[in-house]
Design a protein around this motif. Structure first.
Motif, PDB file in Angstrom:
ATOM      1  N   LEU A 130       0.832  -1.212   0.000  1.00  0.00           N
ATOM      2  CA  LEU A 130       0.000   0.000   0.000  1.00  0.00           C
ATOM      3  C   LEU A 130       0.862   1.255   0.000  1.00  0.00           C
ATOM      4  N   VAL A 131       1.875   1.264   0.851  1.00  0.00           N
ATOM      5  CA  VAL A 131       2.747   2.440   0.939  1.00  0.00           C
ATOM      6  C   VAL A 131       3.420   2.691  -0.402  1.00  0.00           C
ATOM      7  N   CYS A 132       3.926   1.646  -1.021  1.00  0.00           N
ATOM      8  CA  CYS A 132       4.599   1.779  -2.317  1.00  0.00           C
ATOM      9  C   CYS A 132       3.687   2.412  -3.353  1.00  0.00           C
ATOM     10  N   PHE A 133       2.491   1.881  -3.490  1.00  0.00           N
ATOM     11  CA  PHE A 133       1.611   2.382  -4.541  1.00  0.00           C
ATOM     12  C   PHE A 133       1.044   3.754  -4.206  1.00  0.00           C
ATOM     13  N   LEU A 134       0.908   4.080  -2.926  1.00  0.00           N
ATOM     14  CA  LEU A 134       0.521   5.447  -2.561  1.00  0.00           C
ATOM     15  C   LEU A 134       1.653   6.420  -2.900  1.00  0.00           C
ATOM     16  N   LEU A 135       2.896   6.013  -2.650  1.00  0.00           N
ATOM     17  CA  LEU A 135       4.037   6.858  -3.038  1.00  0.00           C
ATOM     18  C   LEU A 135       4.117   7.019  -4.555  1.00  0.00           C
ATOM     19  N   LEU A 136       3.824   5.945  -5.278  1.00  0.00           N
ATOM     20  CA  LEU A 136       3.801   6.037  -6.747  1.00  0.00           C
ATOM     21  C   LEU A 136       2.689   6.969  -7.229  1.00  0.00           C
ATOM     22  N   ILE A 137       1.524   6.914  -6.581  1.00  0.00           N
ATOM     23  CA  ILE A 137       0.436   7.828  -6.938  1.00  0.00           C
ATOM     24  C   ILE A 137       0.879   9.265  -6.700  1.00  0.00           C
ATOM     25  N   LEU A 138       1.474   9.523  -5.539  1.00  0.00           N
ATOM     26  CA  LEU A 138       1.958  10.878  -5.252  1.00  0.00           C
ATOM     27  C   LEU A 138       2.983  11.331  -6.289  1.00  0.00           C
ATOM     28  N   GLN A 139       3.934  10.438  -6.617  1.00  0.00           N
ATOM     29  CA  GLN A 139       4.953  10.813  -7.591  1.00  0.00           C
ATOM     30  C   GLN A 139       4.345  11.010  -8.964  1.00  0.00           C
ATOM     31  N   GLY A 140       3.335  10.209  -9.306  1.00  0.00           N
ATOM     32  CA  GLY A 140       2.627  10.405 -10.571  1.00  0.00           C
ATOM     33  C   GLY A 140       1.948  11.770 -10.618  1.00  0.00           C
ATOM     34  N   ILE A 141       1.357  12.177  -9.506  1.00  0.00           N
ATOM     35  CA  ILE A 141       0.743  13.509  -9.426  1.00  0.00           C
ATOM     36  C   ILE A 141       1.807  14.583  -9.616  1.00  0.00           C
ATOM     37  N   SER A 142       2.957  14.397  -8.963  1.00  0.00           N
ATOM     38  CA  SER A 142       4.057  15.351  -9.113  1.00  0.00           C
ATOM     39  C   SER A 142       4.512  15.434 -10.569  1.00  0.00           C
ATOM     40  N   GLN A 143       4.663  14.276 -11.201  1.00  0.00           N
ATOM     41  CA  GLN A 143       5.098  14.248 -12.592  1.00  0.00           C
ATOM     42  C   GLN A 143       4.064  14.935 -13.493  1.00  0.00           C
ATOM     43  N   ALA A 144       2.776  14.690 -13.218  1.00  0.00           N
ATOM     44  CA  ALA A 144       1.715  15.310 -14.015  1.00  0.00           C
ATOM     45  C   ALA A 144       1.749  16.829 -13.855  1.00  0.00           C
ATOM     46  N   ILE A 145       1.927  17.301 -12.631  1.00  0.00           N
ATOM     47  CA  ILE A 145       2.008  18.750 -12.397  1.00  0.00           C
ATOM     48  C   ILE A 145       3.167  19.351 -13.186  1.00  0.00           C
ATOM     49  N   LYS A 146       4.318  18.708 -13.126  1.00  0.00           N
ATOM     50  CA  LYS A 146       5.494  19.237 -13.829  1.00  0.00           C
ATOM     51  C   LYS A 146       5.299  19.198 -15.340  1.00  0.00           C
ATOM     52  N   ASN A 147       4.654  18.151 -15.844  1.00  0.00           N
ATOM     53  CA  ASN A 147       4.396  18.080 -17.288  1.00  0.00           C
ATOM     54  C   ASN A 147       3.402  19.148 -17.733  1.00  0.00           C
ATOM     55  N   ILE A 148       2.382  19.391 -16.933  1.00  0.00           N
ATOM     56  CA  ILE A 148       1.438  20.470 -17.252  1.00  0.00           C
ATOM     57  C   ILE A 148       2.158  21.810 -17.236  1.00  0.00           C
ATOM     58  N   ALA A 149       3.044  21.996 -16.253  1.00  0.00           N
ATOM     59  CA  ALA A 149       3.806  23.248 -16.168  1.00  0.00           C
ATOM     60  C   ALA A 149       4.709  23.425 -17.378  1.00  0.00           C
ATOM     61  N   VAL A 150       5.272  22.350 -17.885  1.00  0.00           N
ATOM     62  CA  VAL A 150       6.088  22.436 -19.108  1.00  0.00           C
ATOM     63  C   VAL A 150       5.201  22.859 -20.274  1.00  0.00           C
ATOM     64  N   LEU A 151       4.017  22.261 -20.370  1.00  0.00           N
ATOM     65  CA  LEU A 151       3.112  22.572 -21.476  1.00  0.00           C
ATOM     66  C   LEU A 151       2.588  24.007 -21.423  1.00  0.00           C
ATOM     67  N   THR A 152       2.412  24.534 -20.220  1.00  0.00           N
ATOM     68  CA  THR A 152       1.912  25.907 -20.087  1.00  0.00           C
ATOM     69  C   THR A 152       3.034  26.936 -20.081  1.00  0.00           C
ATOM     70  N   GLY A 153       4.289  26.470 -20.068  1.00  0.00           N
ATOM     71  CA  GLY A 153       5.423  27.372 -20.071  1.00  0.00           C
ATOM     72  C   GLY A 153       5.795  27.908 -18.692  1.00  0.00           C
ATOM     73  N   ASP A 154       5.203  27.340 -17.636  1.00  0.00           N
ATOM     74  CA  ASP A 154       5.493  27.788 -16.275  1.00  0.00           C
ATOM     75  C   ASP A 154       6.733  27.120 -15.676  1.00  0.00           C
ATOM     76  N   TRP A 155       7.256  26.119 -16.360  1.00  0.00           N
ATOM     77  CA  TRP A 155       8.429  25.417 -15.851  1.00  0.00           C
ATOM     78  C   TRP A 155       9.156  24.805 -17.037  1.00  0.00           C
ATOM     79  N   GLN A 156      10.455  24.813 -16.974  1.00  0.00           N
ATOM     80  CA  GLN A 156      11.233  24.215 -18.053  1.00  0.00           C
ATOM     81  C   GLN A 156      11.894  22.953 -17.532  1.00  0.00           C
ATOM     82  N   ALA A 157      11.542  21.849 -18.142  1.00  0.00           N
ATOM     83  CA  ALA A 157      12.131  20.569 -17.756  1.00  0.00           C
ATOM     84  C   ALA A 157      13.597  20.571 -18.122  1.00  0.00           C
TER      85      ALA A 157
END
Length: 184
Positions: free
Chosen positions: A148-175
């Motif tokens: 459970l802990v592993c997959f909850l951490l993966l969900i959190l990291q997936g959310i983080s990755q999604a936020i960063k990818n959206i920020a790249v697409l909107t120009g708010d962050w450069q990967a």
């Protein structure tokens, strides 16, 4: 967007910390494994049992923890095995689109399904205080909770990755640009 990027930073920091702690589990696991081998042969030589089922299971549990807790750290560093023939030619924005779609369509639903469908089995394991069937074995319910802990951490990291990818697409962050990758 800055608040979301701050949340992504906190998630990244959490998984970085857990991943670095996991490094040390590797050394402990190797040490226990070496002792299991040496203890068996030295024990045979002196007529004393220097290993046990508990030590063998500790080695297995350490490997489980290494694999499970290292998953989100590996995702954070984009080190999972990929077979991408086209991605090396993608711009940062194209890569962000592919990664965002993969996260939203595959990673998050899969991890959520694992959490939902494993919950009952793990709760049952805790309820009955499941033990190893081997003599001198360890309890199974704590290590099952690591799923459970592993997959909850993966969900959190997936959310983080999604936020960063959206920020790249909107120009708010450069990967960060990888060697050989084209600029945006």
């Amino acid at each position: 967007m800055q608040i979301l990027l701050q949340i992504a930073f906190w998630i990244d920091t959490l998984n970085e910390y857990i991943g670095r702690l996991t490094y040390w589990l590797t050394l402990v696991m190797v040490g226990v494994g070496a002792w299991n081998v040496l203890g068996r042969y030295i024990g045979q030589g002196i007529g004393q049992n220097l290993s046990s089922n508990a030590l063998i299971e500790i080695q297995w549990y350490l490997f489980d923890l290494l694999f499970l807790f290292g998953a989100a750290y590996t995702l954070k560093h984009d080190e999972h095995v990929r077979v991408d023939l086209l991605q090396s030619r993608f711009t940062a924005k194209q890569k962000a689109v592919v990664d965002l779609l993969g996260t939203v369509l595959f990673l998050l639903p899969f991890c959520t399904a694992i959490v939902v469908y494993s919950w009952g089995a793990i709760a049952n394991s805790w309820e009955i205080r499941e033990m190893s069937p081997d003599p001198g074995g360890l309890p199974r319910y704590p290590i099952k909770s690591a799923i459970l802990v592993c997959f909850l951490l993966l969900i959190l990291q997936g959310i983080s990755q999604a936020i960063k990818n959206i920020a790249v697409l909107t120009g708010d962050w450069q990967a960060p640009v990888e060697p050989g990758q084209r600029e945006i």
